[in-house]
Design a protein around this motif. Structure first.
Motif, short mmCIF file in Angstrom:
data_model
loop_
_atom_site.label_atom_id
_atom_site.label_comp_id
_atom_site.label_asym_id
_atom_site.label_seq_id
_atom_site.Cartn_x
_atom_site.Cartn_y
_atom_site.Cartn_z
N GLN A 1 -59.13 -23.92 11.14
CA GLN A 1 -58.55 -22.92 12.05
C GLN A 1 -57.89 -23.59 13.26
OE1 GLN A 1 -61.53 -20.08 13.13
NE2 GLN A 1 -61.56 -19.10 11.13
N LYS A 2 -58.53 -24.61 13.80
CA LYS A 2 -57.97 -25.30 14.96
C LYS A 2 -56.66 -25.99 14.60
CE LYS A 2 -58.22 -26.93 19.19
NZ LYS A 2 -57.00 -27.75 19.19
N LYS B 1 -53.95 -23.38 14.27
CA LYS B 1 -53.59 -22.88 15.60
C LYS B 1 -52.69 -23.87 16.33
CE LYS B 1 -55.62 -21.40 20.00
NZ LYS B 1 -56.87 -21.25 20.78
N ASP B 2 -52.99 -25.16 16.21
CA ASP B 2 -52.15 -26.19 16.86
C ASP B 2 -50.74 -26.16 16.32
OD1 ASP B 2 -54.32 -26.97 18.35
OD2 ASP B 2 -54.86 -28.63 17.04
N SER C 1 -53.62 -31.24 22.43
CA SER C 1 -53.48 -30.37 21.27
C SER C 1 -52.69 -29.13 21.67
CB SER C 1 -54.85 -29.96 20.73
OG SER C 1 -55.57 -31.10 20.28
N ASP D 1 -54.47 -25.90 22.61
CA ASP D 1 -55.22 -25.82 23.87
C ASP D 1 -54.33 -25.53 25.06
OD1 ASP D 1 -57.53 -26.43 22.49
OD2 ASP D 1 -57.32 -28.59 22.80
#
Length: 284
Positions: free
Chosen positions: A131-132, A135-136, A185, A188
């Motif tokens: 997921q991260k 998202k990035d 990232s 973030d």
């Protein structure tokens, strides 16, 4: 006289594994050998096709990106086009690589359907961990599409301020004024302050002796800063501190486009110091 023994039959395949006499092969051996040759040709053709497509796509994307960048009216638009071209090249490499791997597995005879079925089951567990990453990547595309910043812009993200060296699919590289490289990232990034999309203003203070005439000092400051190629006239905002030893004035100015106020401050202070001392103004 004993009969001469018949010569031993020559094997159709040499010690190196090369067929030297196809007429000695049986039908099944000929079919197996033909399949091996056909597989080798298909594999070579697949590799050549992959390399040719990869080279062609990169060349087309790079050429189109350079043409669009040359036609851009502003420098940040040209940087945006080049960043988009870089992202498109990375995406094309990923897609072509995936197609090449799938085609190679199919050519070897591996059942792709079974692998895809297994991957779909395992993908549920893997998806939570990815997921991260997703998202990035998505945030990186929106950063470019919304033109928030591009390579070469001077920005502030959180506590990091510096020049954008790279805006990639997953990360952003920023080099600060001290030369330190920050890798962030994209997922973030919640707030961006772009200092390169217009004239950036700043201010500093200058102290003179308490007995000096403020009107005269102000006139010297304005006239001196008018010779420094600033995009707008600098202003003396007024007195910020006054005591028995000194009077402190606040001066505001705007830096030329593409330059940072911090780079100009030492030069502006030096020019004002020389001008005030030349006019016999006491500095505090």
């Amino acid at each position: 006289m004993p009969p001469t023994p018949a010569p031993a039959p020559k094997p159709p395949i040499s010690a190196r594994g090369v067929v030297e006499d196809f007429s000695e092969l049986t039908g099944l051996e000929r079919l197996a050998y033909g399949r091996i040759v056909l597989f080798a040709l298909e594999l070579v053709l697949l590799v050549v096709l992959y390399l040719a497509m990869r080279w062609l796509l990169k060349r087309v994307v790079r050429r189109v990106g350079e043409q669009l960048a040359e036609r851009a009216k502003a420098e940040h638009q040209a940087s945006r086009v080049r960043s988009l071209a870089g992202l498109l090249q990375n995406t094309a490499d990923f897609v072509l690589g995936f197609v090449f791997i799938v085609s190679g597995l199919s050519l070897v005879g591996i059942n792709i359907t079974a692998i895809v079925g297994t991957a779909s089951v395992a993908g549920l567990a893997f998806g939570f961990g990815a997921q991260k990453l997703v998202k990035d990547v998505i945030t990186g595309y929106f950063l470019l599409l919304e033109d928030q910043y591009v390579a070469g812009d001077y920005i502030t993200i959180g506590t990091v301020t510096g020049v954008v060296e790279e805006l990639g699919m997953r990360i952003t590289r920023i080099r600060d004024d001290d030369g330190k490289l920050y890798i962030l990232s994209n997922g973030d990034i919640a707030q961006v302050c772009n200092h390169s999309r217009g004239l950036v203003g700043s201010s500093f203070e200058l102290s003179v002796g308490a007995a000096e005439d403020i009107a005269t000092v102000t006139k010297i400051i304005v006239e001196t800063l008018a010779t420094q190629s600033l995009p707008e006239p600098a202003r003396v905002e007024g007195i910020t501190l006054a005591d028995a030893t000194k009077t402190t004035l606040k001066i505001t100015f705007k830096a030329p486009k593409g330059q940072r106020p911090a780079q100009l401050l030492p030069h502006l202070r030096g020019a004002l110091r020389d001008a005030l001392l030349a006019a016999n103004i006491t500095l505090a």
